[in-house]
Motif scaffolding. Structure first.
Motif, PDB file in Angstrom:
ATOM      1  N   GLY A   1       0.821  -1.212   0.000  1.00 50.60           N
ATOM      2  CA  GLY A   1       0.000   0.000   0.000  1.00 50.60           C
ATOM      3  C   GLY A   1       0.854   1.261   0.000  1.00 50.60           C
ATOM      4  N   ARG A   2       1.960   1.215   0.704  1.00 48.33           N
ATOM      5  CA  ARG A   2       2.877   2.369   0.710  1.00 48.33           C
ATOM      6  C   ARG A   2       3.482   2.576  -0.671  1.00 48.33           C
ATOM      7  NH1 ARG A   2       6.922   1.070   5.261  1.00 48.33           N
ATOM      8  NH2 ARG A   2       7.933   2.951   4.479  1.00 48.33           N
ATOM      9  N   VAL A   3       3.883   1.482  -1.321  1.00 48.65           N
ATOM     10  CA  VAL A   3       4.415   1.588  -2.690  1.00 48.65           C
ATOM     11  C   VAL A   3       3.349   2.185  -3.597  1.00 48.65           C
ATOM     12  CG1 VAL A   3       5.235   0.300  -4.702  1.00 48.65           C
ATOM     13  CG2 VAL A   3       6.035  -0.349  -2.424  1.00 48.65           C
ATOM     14  N   ARG A   4       2.134   1.686  -3.458  1.00 53.86           N
ATOM     15  CA  ARG A   4       1.036   2.166  -4.300  1.00 53.86           C
ATOM     16  C   ARG A   4       0.808   3.657  -4.103  1.00 53.86           C
ATOM     17  NH1 ARG A   4      -3.935   3.107  -5.822  1.00 53.86           N
ATOM     18  NH2 ARG A   4      -5.030   1.745  -7.247  1.00 53.86           N
ATOM     19  N   ASN A   5       0.873   4.142  -2.870  1.00 52.75           N
ATOM     20  CA  ASN A   5       0.694   5.565  -2.589  1.00 52.75           C
ATOM     21  C   ASN A   5       1.779   6.408  -3.271  1.00 52.75           C
ATOM     22  OD1 ASN A   5      -1.585   5.079  -1.058  1.00 52.75           O
ATOM     23  ND2 ASN A   5      -0.477   5.092   0.884  1.00 52.75           N
TER      24      ASN A   5
ATOM     25  N   ILE B   1       1.365   0.641 -10.237  1.00 61.99           N
ATOM     26  CA  ILE B   1       0.146   0.623  -9.413  1.00 61.99           C
ATOM     27  C   ILE B   1      -0.623  -0.674  -9.655  1.00 61.99           C
ATOM     28  CG2 ILE B   1      -2.133   1.688  -9.120  1.00 61.99           C
ATOM     29  CD1 ILE B   1      -0.715   4.410  -9.668  1.00 61.99           C
ATOM     30  N   GLU B   2      -0.731  -1.079 -10.914  1.00 60.67           N
ATOM     31  CA  GLU B   2      -1.428  -2.327 -11.231  1.00 60.67           C
ATOM     32  C   GLU B   2      -0.720  -3.523 -10.612  1.00 60.67           C
ATOM     33  OE1 GLU B   2      -1.770  -2.379 -15.488  1.00 60.67           O
ATOM     34  OE2 GLU B   2      -3.233  -0.740 -15.487  1.00 60.67           O
ATOM     35  N   GLU B   3       0.601  -3.515 -10.623  1.00 59.31           N
ATOM     36  CA  GLU B   3       1.368  -4.609 -10.013  1.00 59.31           C
ATOM     37  C   GLU B   3       1.133  -4.644  -8.500  1.00 59.31           C
ATOM     38  OE1 GLU B   3       3.148  -7.985 -10.652  1.00 59.31           O
ATOM     39  OE2 GLU B   3       2.880  -6.582 -12.311  1.00 59.31           O
TER      40      GLU B   3
ATOM     41  N   VAL C   1       9.647  -6.658  -0.328  1.00 57.43           N
ATOM     42  CA  VAL C   1       8.626  -5.616  -0.392  1.00 57.43           C
ATOM     43  C   VAL C   1       9.137  -4.323   0.247  1.00 57.43           C
ATOM     44  CG1 VAL C   1       6.274  -5.003   0.298  1.00 57.43           C
ATOM     45  CG2 VAL C   1       6.748  -7.293  -0.496  1.00 57.43           C
ATOM     46  N   THR C   2       9.912  -4.436   1.306  1.00 55.32           N
ATOM     47  CA  THR C   2      10.503  -3.256   1.936  1.00 55.32           C
ATOM     48  C   THR C   2      11.465  -2.557   0.983  1.00 55.32           C
ATOM     49  OG1 THR C   2      10.277  -4.267   4.119  1.00 55.32           O
ATOM     50  CG2 THR C   2      11.826  -2.438   3.936  1.00 55.32           C
ATOM     51  N   LYS C   3      12.221  -3.331   0.227  1.00 64.62           N
ATOM     52  CA  LYS C   3      13.106  -2.733  -0.787  1.00 64.62           C
ATOM     53  C   LYS C   3      12.286  -2.008  -1.848  1.00 64.62           C
ATOM     54  CE  LYS C   3      16.961  -5.902  -0.228  1.00 64.62           C
ATOM     55  NZ  LYS C   3      17.663  -7.064  -0.755  1.00 64.62           N
ATOM     56  N   ALA C   4      11.157  -2.571  -2.226  1.00 65.56           N
ATOM     57  CA  ALA C   4      10.278  -1.912  -3.202  1.00 65.56           C
ATOM     58  C   ALA C   4       9.768  -0.579  -2.661  1.00 65.56           C
ATOM     59  CB  ALA C   4       9.110  -2.827  -3.569  1.00 65.56           C
ATOM     60  N   VAL C   5       9.444  -0.540  -1.360  1.00 64.80           N
ATOM     61  CA  VAL C   5       9.001   0.712  -0.736  1.00 64.80           C
ATOM     62  C   VAL C   5      10.118   1.753  -0.819  1.00 64.80           C
ATOM     63  CG1 VAL C   5       8.337   1.819   1.437  1.00 64.80           C
ATOM     64  CG2 VAL C   5       7.346  -0.384   0.831  1.00 64.80           C
ATOM     65  N   ASN C   6      11.334   1.340  -0.511  1.00 63.27           N
ATOM     66  CA  ASN C   6      12.466   2.266  -0.538  1.00 63.27           C
ATOM     67  C   ASN C   6      12.734   2.790  -1.950  1.00 63.27           C
ATOM     68  OD1 ASN C   6      12.817   1.940   2.219  1.00 63.27           O
ATOM     69  ND2 ASN C   6      14.328   0.326   1.984  1.00 63.27           N
ATOM     70  N   ILE C   7      12.637   1.917  -2.929  1.00 62.83           N
ATOM     71  CA  ILE C   7      12.863   2.348  -4.318  1.00 62.83           C
ATOM     72  C   ILE C   7      11.743   3.288  -4.762  1.00 62.83           C
ATOM     73  CG2 ILE C   7      13.105   1.592  -6.707  1.00 62.83           C
ATOM     74  CD1 ILE C   7      14.210  -1.093  -5.583  1.00 62.83           C
ATOM     75  N   ALA C   8      10.502   2.975  -4.386  1.00 64.18           N
ATOM     76  CA  ALA C   8       9.371   3.844  -4.742  1.00 64.18           C
ATOM     77  C   ALA C   8       9.527   5.222  -4.104  1.00 64.18           C
ATOM     78  CB  ALA C   8       8.054   3.199  -4.305  1.00 64.18           C
TER      79      ALA C   8
ATOM     80  N   THR D   1      11.046  -0.505  -9.236  1.00 60.49           N
ATOM     81  CA  THR D   1      10.004  -0.794  -8.245  1.00 60.49           C
ATOM     82  C   THR D   1       9.036  -1.846  -8.786  1.00 60.49           C
ATOM     83  OG1 THR D   1      10.134   1.486  -7.436  1.00 60.49           O
ATOM     84  CG2 THR D   1       8.201   0.216  -6.802  1.00 60.49           C
ATOM     85  N   THR D   2       8.631  -1.670 -10.034  1.00 64.10           N
ATOM     86  CA  THR D   2       7.725  -2.636 -10.665  1.00 64.10           C
ATOM     87  C   THR D   2       8.358  -4.017 -10.712  1.00 64.10           C
ATOM     88  OG1 THR D   2       6.784  -0.859 -12.013  1.00 64.10           O
ATOM     89  CG2 THR D   2       6.346  -3.124 -12.725  1.00 64.10           C
ATOM     90  N   GLN D   3       9.626  -4.062 -11.085  1.00 66.10           N
ATOM     91  CA  GLN D   3      10.340  -5.346 -11.150  1.00 66.10           C
ATOM     92  C   GLN D   3      10.417  -5.989  -9.770  1.00 66.10           C
ATOM     93  OE1 GLN D   3      13.733  -6.041  -9.854  1.00 66.10           O
ATOM     94  NE2 GLN D   3      13.352  -8.140 -10.463  1.00 66.10           N
ATOM     95  N   MET D   4      10.689  -5.201  -8.738  1.00 65.11           N
ATOM     96  CA  MET D   4      10.784  -5.742  -7.377  1.00 65.11           C
ATOM     97  C   MET D   4       9.424  -6.272  -6.923  1.00 65.11           C
ATOM     98  SD  MET D   4      12.826  -6.463  -4.894  1.00 65.11           S
ATOM     99  CE  MET D   4      14.297  -5.535  -5.212  1.00 65.11           C
ATOM    100  N   LEU D   5       8.356  -5.585  -7.277  1.00 64.62           N
ATOM    101  CA  LEU D   5       7.015  -6.069  -6.924  1.00 64.62           C
ATOM    102  C   LEU D   5       6.667  -7.347  -7.667  1.00 64.62           C
ATOM    103  CD1 LEU D   5       5.018  -2.737  -6.780  1.00 64.62           C
ATOM    104  CD2 LEU D   5       5.498  -4.272  -4.877  1.00 64.62           C
TER     105      LEU D   5
END
Length: 178
Positions: free
Chosen positions: A46-50, A75-77, A122-129, A150-154
Motif C-alpha cells: 500500500g505504501r508503494v502504491r501511494n 500501481i497495477e502490479e 517488499v521493503t526494498k520496493a518501498v524504498n525504491i518507490a 520498483t515494478t520489477q521488485m514487486l
C-alpha cells in the motif's frame, strides 16, 4: 511447543524489526503470526502504491505520459500483489482437528526464512518507490528507471509470495496411513 533452532534466530529477529510481536510460528499463535505477516506485506505494498499514485498524478498533470504510464503499471502490479496476499491460503490449523500434520522444525524454519525474504523484498520496493518520488520532486532524470525497478521488485515479490503456498502445502498435508 516447537523449539526454534539457533540458525533461524537472525531471520526471526529480522522480521521482528518490522512486526512487533512476531514469534516465528510458535504453537498457539500460528494463525495470528500468519495474519500478521500477510497484513505487513499488504501494508508495505500500500505504501508503494501511494508513492506511485503520487507520481502518476503529478506526471499526468504535467503531461509526462511516459512516466505516468510506468507509474500506472506499477500501481497495477501493487494491486495484483495485494489481491494475491488477500486470497492466499493460510495454513497451520490445529493438527488434531484438521488432519494436518504437526510442522517440523525444518518446515517452520523454511516458512520463517521465506516470510523474512518476502518482507525484505517488499521493503526494498518501498524504498525504491520513495526514491522514485523524491527524484520527481528534485527533477532528476532517473525517475522512470526507479519506477521500473520498483515494478520489477514487486513482480519478483509476487512470484516469491506465490511460492509461499508450496511451503504451506508442506505443513498442511497429513499423510493418511492405509
Amino acid at each position: 511447543m516447537v523449539a526454534i533452532p539457533l540458525d533461524i534466530v537472525p531471520y526471526i529477529r529480522g522480521v521482528q524489526l518490522v512486526l512487533i510481536g512476531y514469534n516465528g510460528y510458535t504453537k498457539g499463535s500460528r494463525f495470528e503470526t500468519d495474519k500478521m505477516v500477510r497484513d505487513e506485506i499488504s501494508r508495505a505494498v500500500g505504501r508503494v502504491r501511494n508513492h506511485m499514485q503520487n507520481i502518476f498524478d503529478i506526471q499526468f498533470k504535467q503531461n509526462e505520459l511516459e512516466i505516468a504510464r510506468a507509474a500506472k503499471q506499477c500501481i497495477e502490479e501493487c494491486d495484483y500483489l495485494t489481491e494475491d496476499v488477500k486470497k492466499a491460503t493460510s495454513g497451520m490449523e490445529h493438527a488434531f482437528l484438521s488432519g494436518q500434520r504437526s510442522p517440523s522444525n525444518k518446515n517452520l524454519k523454511k516458512l520463517i526464512k521465506h516470510d523474512h525474504e518476502v518482507i525484505d523484498m517488499v521493503t526494498k520496493a518501498v524504498n525504491i518507490a520513495n526514491s522514485a518520488e523524491q527524484s520527481i520532486a528534485i527533477e532528476t532524470h532517473n525517475s522512470k528507471q526507479l519506477i521500473l525497478q520498483t515494478t520489477q521488485m514487486l513482480t519478483s515479490s509476487k512470484g516469491f509470495f506465490g511460492a509461499r503456498a508450496n511451503v504451506l502445502a508442506g505443513l498442511r498435508q497429513k499423510k493418511v496411513k492405509k
